[in-house]
Design a protein around this motif. Structure first.
Motif, PDB file in Angstrom:
ATOM      1  N   ASN A   1      53.203  55.803  44.196  1.00 40.36           N
ATOM      2  CA  ASN A   1      52.582  57.176  44.016  1.00 40.36           C
ATOM      3  C   ASN A   1      51.162  57.528  43.423  1.00 40.36           C
ATOM      4  O   ASN A   1      50.799  58.504  43.049  1.00 40.36           O
ATOM      5  N   LEU A   2      50.454  56.563  43.090  1.00 43.68           N
ATOM      6  CA  LEU A   2      49.226  56.501  42.412  1.00 43.68           C
ATOM      7  C   LEU A   2      48.175  56.291  43.490  1.00 43.68           C
ATOM      8  O   LEU A   2      48.209  55.504  44.476  1.00 43.68           O
ATOM      9  N   GLU A   3      46.955  56.853  43.205  1.00 48.82           N
ATOM     10  CA  GLU A   3      45.878  56.864  44.101  1.00 48.82           C
ATOM     11  C   GLU A   3      45.099  55.639  43.704  1.00 48.82           C
ATOM     12  O   GLU A   3      44.888  55.275  42.450  1.00 48.82           O
ATOM     13  N   TRP A   4      44.264  54.998  44.550  1.00 48.90           N
ATOM     14  CA  TRP A   4      43.108  53.936  44.541  1.00 48.90           C
ATOM     15  C   TRP A   4      42.025  54.691  43.608  1.00 48.90           C
ATOM     16  O   TRP A   4      41.615  55.425  43.973  1.00 48.90           O
ATOM     17  N   THR A   5      41.620  53.969  42.578  1.00 49.41           N
ATOM     18  CA  THR A   5      40.467  54.539  41.879  1.00 49.41           C
ATOM     19  C   THR A   5      39.341  53.185  42.148  1.00 49.41           C
ATOM     20  O   THR A   5      39.589  52.082  41.660  1.00 49.41           O
ATOM     21  N   LYS A   6      38.107  53.585  42.200  1.00 48.95           N
ATOM     22  CA  LYS A   6      36.986  52.718  42.444  1.00 48.95           C
ATOM     23  C   LYS A   6      36.714  52.025  41.129  1.00 48.95           C
ATOM     24  O   LYS A   6      36.945  52.559  40.220  1.00 48.95           O
ATOM     25  N   THR A   7      36.000  50.740  41.216  1.00 48.79           N
ATOM     26  CA  THR A   7      35.506  49.956  39.993  1.00 48.79           C
ATOM     27  C   THR A   7      34.161  49.941  40.145  1.00 48.79           C
ATOM     28  O   THR A   7      33.681  50.244  41.023  1.00 48.79           O
ATOM     29  N   ARG A   8      33.679  49.266  39.015  1.00 47.76           N
ATOM     30  CA  ARG A   8      32.247  48.890  39.140  1.00 47.76           C
ATOM     31  C   ARG A   8      31.960  47.856  40.150  1.00 47.76           C
ATOM     32  O   ARG A   8      30.539  47.681  40.468  1.00 47.76           O
ATOM     33  N   PHE A   9      32.845  47.269  40.632  1.00 51.21           N
ATOM     34  CA  PHE A   9      32.695  46.157  41.877  1.00 51.21           C
ATOM     35  C   PHE A   9      32.936  46.851  43.212  1.00 51.21           C
ATOM     36  O   PHE A   9      34.165  47.488  43.201  1.00 51.21           O
ATOM     37  N   ASP A  10      32.037  46.847  44.016  1.00 50.12           N
ATOM     38  CA  ASP A  10      32.270  47.589  45.330  1.00 50.12           C
ATOM     39  C   ASP A  10      33.669  47.357  46.090  1.00 50.12           C
ATOM     40  O   ASP A  10      34.016  48.453  46.803  1.00 50.12           O
TER      41      ASP A  10
ATOM     42  N   SER B   1      39.313  47.806  43.903  1.00 49.05           N
ATOM     43  CA  SER B   1      39.939  49.521  43.403  1.00 49.05           C
ATOM     44  C   SER B   1      40.990  48.932  42.710  1.00 49.05           C
ATOM     45  O   SER B   1      41.829  47.995  42.685  1.00 49.05           O
ATOM     46  N   ILE B   2      41.406  50.133  41.814  1.00 45.47           N
ATOM     47  CA  ILE B   2      42.753  49.840  40.964  1.00 45.47           C
ATOM     48  C   ILE B   2      43.617  51.097  41.180  1.00 45.47           C
ATOM     49  O   ILE B   2      43.163  52.107  41.510  1.00 45.47           O
ATOM     50  N   LYS B   3      44.893  50.623  40.687  1.00 40.33           N
ATOM     51  CA  LYS B   3      45.889  51.857  40.301  1.00 40.33           C
ATOM     52  C   LYS B   3      46.307  51.558  38.925  1.00 40.33           C
ATOM     53  O   LYS B   3      46.574  50.496  38.528  1.00 40.33           O
ATOM     54  N   LEU B   4      45.781  52.615  38.062  1.00 38.58           N
ATOM     55  CA  LEU B   4      46.013  52.454  36.589  1.00 38.58           C
ATOM     56  C   LEU B   4      47.541  52.809  36.439  1.00 38.58           C
ATOM     57  O   LEU B   4      47.952  54.031  36.439  1.00 38.58           O
ATOM     58  N   LEU B   5      48.277  51.837  35.844  1.00 38.53           N
ATOM     59  CA  LEU B   5      49.634  51.783  35.481  1.00 38.53           C
ATOM     60  C   LEU B   5      49.656  52.399  34.025  1.00 38.53           C
ATOM     61  O   LEU B   5      50.620  53.585  33.778  1.00 38.53           O
ATOM     62  N   SER B   6      49.112  51.768  33.094  1.00 40.97           N
ATOM     63  CA  SER B   6      49.095  52.209  31.815  1.00 40.97           C
ATOM     64  C   SER B   6      47.826  51.935  31.027  1.00 40.97           C
ATOM     65  O   SER B   6      47.349  50.857  31.345  1.00 40.97           O
ATOM     66  N   PHE B   7      47.422  53.044  30.181  1.00 42.57           N
ATOM     67  CA  PHE B   7      46.253  52.534  29.312  1.00 42.57           C
ATOM     68  C   PHE B   7      46.442  53.153  27.986  1.00 42.57           C
ATOM     69  O   PHE B   7      46.132  54.411  27.910  1.00 42.57           O
ATOM     70  N   ARG B   8      47.072  52.501  26.865  1.00 40.64           N
ATOM     71  CA  ARG B   8      47.210  52.969  25.578  1.00 40.64           C
ATOM     72  C   ARG B   8      47.311  51.977  24.682  1.00 40.64           C
ATOM     73  O   ARG B   8      47.610  50.935  24.925  1.00 40.64           O
ATOM     74  N   ASP B   9      47.059  52.462  23.446  1.00 43.16           N
ATOM     75  CA  ASP B   9      47.193  51.485  22.269  1.00 43.16           C
ATOM     76  C   ASP B   9      46.233  50.013  22.600  1.00 43.16           C
ATOM     77  O   ASP B   9      46.696  49.098  22.080  1.00 43.16           O
ATOM     78  N   GLY B  10      45.083  50.244  23.137  1.00 40.93           N
ATOM     79  CA  GLY B  10      44.198  49.064  23.156  1.00 40.93           C
ATOM     80  C   GLY B  10      44.795  48.280  24.231  1.00 40.93           C
ATOM     81  O   GLY B  10      44.302  46.926  24.612  1.00 40.93           O
ATOM     82  N   VAL B  11      45.659  48.480  25.208  1.00 39.99           N
ATOM     83  CA  VAL B  11      46.463  47.727  26.343  1.00 39.99           C
ATOM     84  C   VAL B  11      46.420  48.419  27.302  1.00 39.99           C
ATOM     85  O   VAL B  11      46.698  49.420  27.747  1.00 39.99           O
ATOM     86  N   ALA B  12      45.710  47.633  28.609  1.00 40.81           N
ATOM     87  CA  ALA B  12      45.673  48.299  30.147  1.00 40.81           C
ATOM     88  C   ALA B  12      46.457  47.427  30.796  1.00 40.81           C
ATOM     89  O   ALA B  12      46.425  46.313  30.929  1.00 40.81           O
ATOM     90  N   CYS B  13      47.267  48.280  31.810  1.00 40.57           N
ATOM     91  CA  CYS B  13      47.926  47.536  32.891  1.00 40.57           C
ATOM     92  C   CYS B  13      47.502  47.948  33.969  1.00 40.57           C
ATOM     93  O   CYS B  13      47.784  49.287  34.397  1.00 40.57           O
ATOM     94  N   VAL B  14      47.004  47.283  34.785  1.00 43.39           N
ATOM     95  CA  VAL B  14      46.337  47.820  36.092  1.00 43.39           C
ATOM     96  C   VAL B  14      46.838  46.880  37.428  1.00 43.39           C
ATOM     97  O   VAL B  14      46.873  45.685  37.116  1.00 43.39           O
ATOM     98  N   TYR B  15      46.858  47.655  38.459  1.00 46.19           N
ATOM     99  CA  TYR B  15      47.054  46.938  39.881  1.00 46.19           C
ATOM    100  C   TYR B  15      45.659  46.876  40.355  1.00 46.19           C
ATOM    101  O   TYR B  15      45.065  47.795  40.583  1.00 46.19           O
TER     102      TYR B  15
END
Length: 131
Positions: A17-26, A29-43
């Motif tokens: 259910n998440l959209e792909w997001t572009k990154t600084r690398f052409d 791309s990522i799907k952000l699962l969680s980003f809080r408390d200094g921890v990122a979980c990314v597909y």
């Protein structure tokens, strides 16, 4: 003994259910699962032929390969592999045929934490990401 309490529902996201997001690398791309408390979980999705330039971060990273082959610093890794990236370890990634991995970024010994899972906060060509 029966307890009379209600357990609350936990936060959850479905990757489908998440959209792909572009990154600084052409070609990454990522799907952000969680980003809080200094921890990122990314597909992370790498297109065929995608590569990153040599760079490093001041925080710890774990990457679990789900699909494809990833060449990291000249070593080829496949599905089912967990790669541990210690703080300030320079690396580059090449993904010849495309692939997916689960990325977890977290504070390590340095106390630095990720600030932007897409990488846009860091200069597109910086070899050192400040956090």
């Amino acid at each position: 003994m029966k307890r009379d309490r209600t357990l609350r529902e936990l936060g959850a996201k479905n990757i489908n259910n998440l959209e792909w997001t572009k990154t600084r690398f052409d070609d990454v791309s990522i799907k952000l699962l969680s980003f809080r408390d200094g921890v990122a979980c990314v597909y992370d999705r790498f297109a065929p032929g995608a590569r990153t330039f040599p760079h490093q971060h001041g925080f710890r990273q774990l990457r679990y390969i789900l699909e494809g082959e990833f060449i990291v610093n000249g070593v080829t890794y496949g599905p089912g592999t967990l790669i541990d990236f210690p703080e300030f370890t320079e690396y580059e990634t090449i993904c010849p045929n495309g692939g997916l991995w689960l990325l977890i970024q977290m504070p390590g010994k340095t106390g630095l934490a990720p600030t932007d899972p897409t990488g846009w906060a860091y200069n597109k060509t910086d070899s050192v990401a400040k956090a």
